[in-house]
Motif scaffolding. Structure first.
Motif, PDB file in Angstrom:
ATOM      1  N   UNK A 109       0.913  -1.298  -0.044  1.00  0.00           N
ATOM      2  CA  UNK A 109      -0.154   0.191   0.013  1.00  0.00           C
ATOM      3  C   UNK A 109       0.851   1.148  -0.157  1.00  0.00           C
ATOM      4  N   UNK A 110       2.091   1.345   0.508  1.00  0.00           N
ATOM      5  CA  UNK A 110       2.863   2.341   0.351  1.00  0.00           C
ATOM      6  C   UNK A 110       3.431   2.489  -1.017  1.00  0.00           C
ATOM      7  N   UNK A 111       3.302   1.820  -1.860  1.00  0.00           N
ATOM      8  CA  UNK A 111       3.951   1.971  -3.306  1.00  0.00           C
ATOM      9  C   UNK A 111       3.091   2.115  -4.507  1.00  0.00           C
ATOM     10  N   UNK A 112       1.633   2.378  -3.997  1.00  0.00           N
ATOM     11  CA  UNK A 112       0.460   2.599  -5.288  1.00  0.00           C
ATOM     12  C   UNK A 112      -0.008   3.915  -4.934  1.00  0.00           C
ATOM     13  N   UNK A 113      -0.670   4.387  -5.855  1.00  0.00           N
ATOM     14  CA  UNK A 113      -1.265   5.653  -5.882  1.00  0.00           C
ATOM     15  C   UNK A 113      -2.547   5.555  -4.869  1.00  0.00           C
ATOM     16  N   UNK A 114      -3.322   4.390  -4.684  1.00  0.00           N
ATOM     17  CA  UNK A 114      -4.555   4.465  -3.959  1.00  0.00           C
ATOM     18  C   UNK A 114      -4.745   2.901  -3.610  1.00  0.00           C
ATOM     19  N   UNK A 115      -5.205   2.765  -2.368  1.00  0.00           N
ATOM     20  CA  UNK A 115      -5.549   1.629  -1.660  1.00  0.00           C
ATOM     21  C   UNK A 115      -7.018   1.611  -1.162  1.00  0.00           C
ATOM     22  N   UNK A 116      -7.648   0.313  -1.489  1.00  0.00           N
ATOM     23  CA  UNK A 116      -9.130   0.518  -1.265  1.00  0.00           C
ATOM     24  C   UNK A 116      -9.493  -0.903  -0.646  1.00  0.00           C
ATOM     25  N   UNK A 117     -10.669  -1.012   0.184  1.00  0.00           N
ATOM     26  CA  UNK A 117     -11.224  -2.285   0.552  1.00  0.00           C
ATOM     27  C   UNK A 117     -12.052  -2.878  -0.355  1.00  0.00           C
ATOM     28  N   UNK A 118     -12.076  -3.892  -0.624  1.00  0.00           N
ATOM     29  CA  UNK A 118     -12.909  -4.534  -1.735  1.00  0.00           C
ATOM     30  C   UNK A 118     -14.472  -4.572  -1.440  1.00  0.00           C
ATOM     31  N   UNK A 119     -15.415  -5.137  -2.158  1.00  0.00           N
ATOM     32  CA  UNK A 119     -16.597  -5.140  -1.600  1.00  0.00           C
ATOM     33  C   UNK A 119     -16.980  -6.364  -0.648  1.00  0.00           C
TER      34      UNK A 119
END
Length: 287
Positions: free
Chosen positions: A96-106
């Protein structure tokens, strides 16, 4: 789905194609130039299955280089694996420190909303069944549940750290020595709060960590020698069954033993069956 003794994910490809209804390309690693090239060539709707991250020793240590390599494959990261979300590994946290955006899935979102509702405003009695190998990964969970549960049932390899805190001989069973004092503190805290924190009164022992091991049943305070505990025993399942049948909300997190081996899977299977019966037979909420 069995991935084979070597842990490679090749057997997953065909079932995944059928489930997704699209072609699935398979990489032979999860990081590196070849994998990055394959990821960069994907077009809209195409799927690339990475190889098992556990082939890299740094995965479970949240290795920053491995996390960075995973991050180079995409701009966005979606975490949808509730069962591993508590682990600070390279592929679950570090990336998560190396991508533009992190999110929880459905699915993760659904699990969290359902769990929060069931635990914060449960139909009582509320019972939690906590298993797994390491007490270190479950201590925060148990500590939080002490504030909410009427009873907590413990299983899995972590119980031997609690037995050690009680002064029991545990033979060759696994133990986290640096967690023994904390386990003892948890038991005292449960007693103080009036929460029933139940340890298995008996266990299934083995003389080696293998499916074909010689086995025996022993009381939890009668383990000795080269024996190691790999599952909960029949007396434990009777006790846990009584608690499950007497609870209207039951949360189950973690196996009762080494369920990957049939010889030590009975505890996990029985608890799962008892939970299903609680839901189907009397409408209990089970998670």
């Amino acid at each position: 789905i069995e991935t084979g003794k070597n842990g490679r994910l090749t057997p997953v490809v065909e079932p995944l194609k059928a489930l997704l209804g699209t072609d699935v390309k398979k990489a032979n690693d999860c990081i590196g130039e070849e994998v990055e090239a394959a990821a960069s060539q994907l077009t809209s709707g195409e799927v690339l299955l990475l190889e098992n991250t556990r082939f890299h020793a740094g995965e479970t240590k949240n290795d920053p280089e491995l996390a960075a390599g995973l991050g180079r494959l995409a701009e966005y990261f979606v975490m949808d694996a509730f069962g591993t979300a508590h682990r600070a590994h390279s592929s679950t946290a570090g990336v998560t420190d190396h991508v533009e955006l992190s999110a929880a899935g459905f699915l993760l979102d659904k699990e969290l909303k359902y769990l929060k509702g069931a635990v914060d405003e449960p139909n009582r009695p509320l019972c939690a069944i906590i298993g797994g190998a390491k007490v270190s990964t479950k201590l925060p969970v148990i500590g939080s549940l002490l504030e909410k549960c009427d009873s907590i049932l413990l299983g899995g390899g972590m119980i031997f750290t609690f037995y050690r805190a009680l002064g029991y001989d545990i033979g060759k069973s696994m133990v986290e020595e640096d967690m023994v004092d904390l386990a003892g503190d948890l038991m005292k805290e449960a007693e103080k709060k009036g929460v029933s924190l139940l340890l298995p009164p008996d266990v299934i022992l083995a003389d080696k960590f293998a499916q074909d091991a010689n086995t025996a049943i022993a009381k939890s305070d009668e383990i000795s020698g080269d024996w190691m505990g790999l599952d909960v025993g029949p007396e434990t399942l009777e006790l846990f069954g009584e608690k499950i049948r007497g609870s209207d909300t039951i949360v189950f997190n973690g196996p009762m033993g080494v369920f990957e081996m049939d010889a030590f899977a009975e505890g996990t299977r029985t608890v799962a069956r008892l939970m299903a019966e609680a839901t189907e037979g009397r409408g209990a909420t089970t998670i």
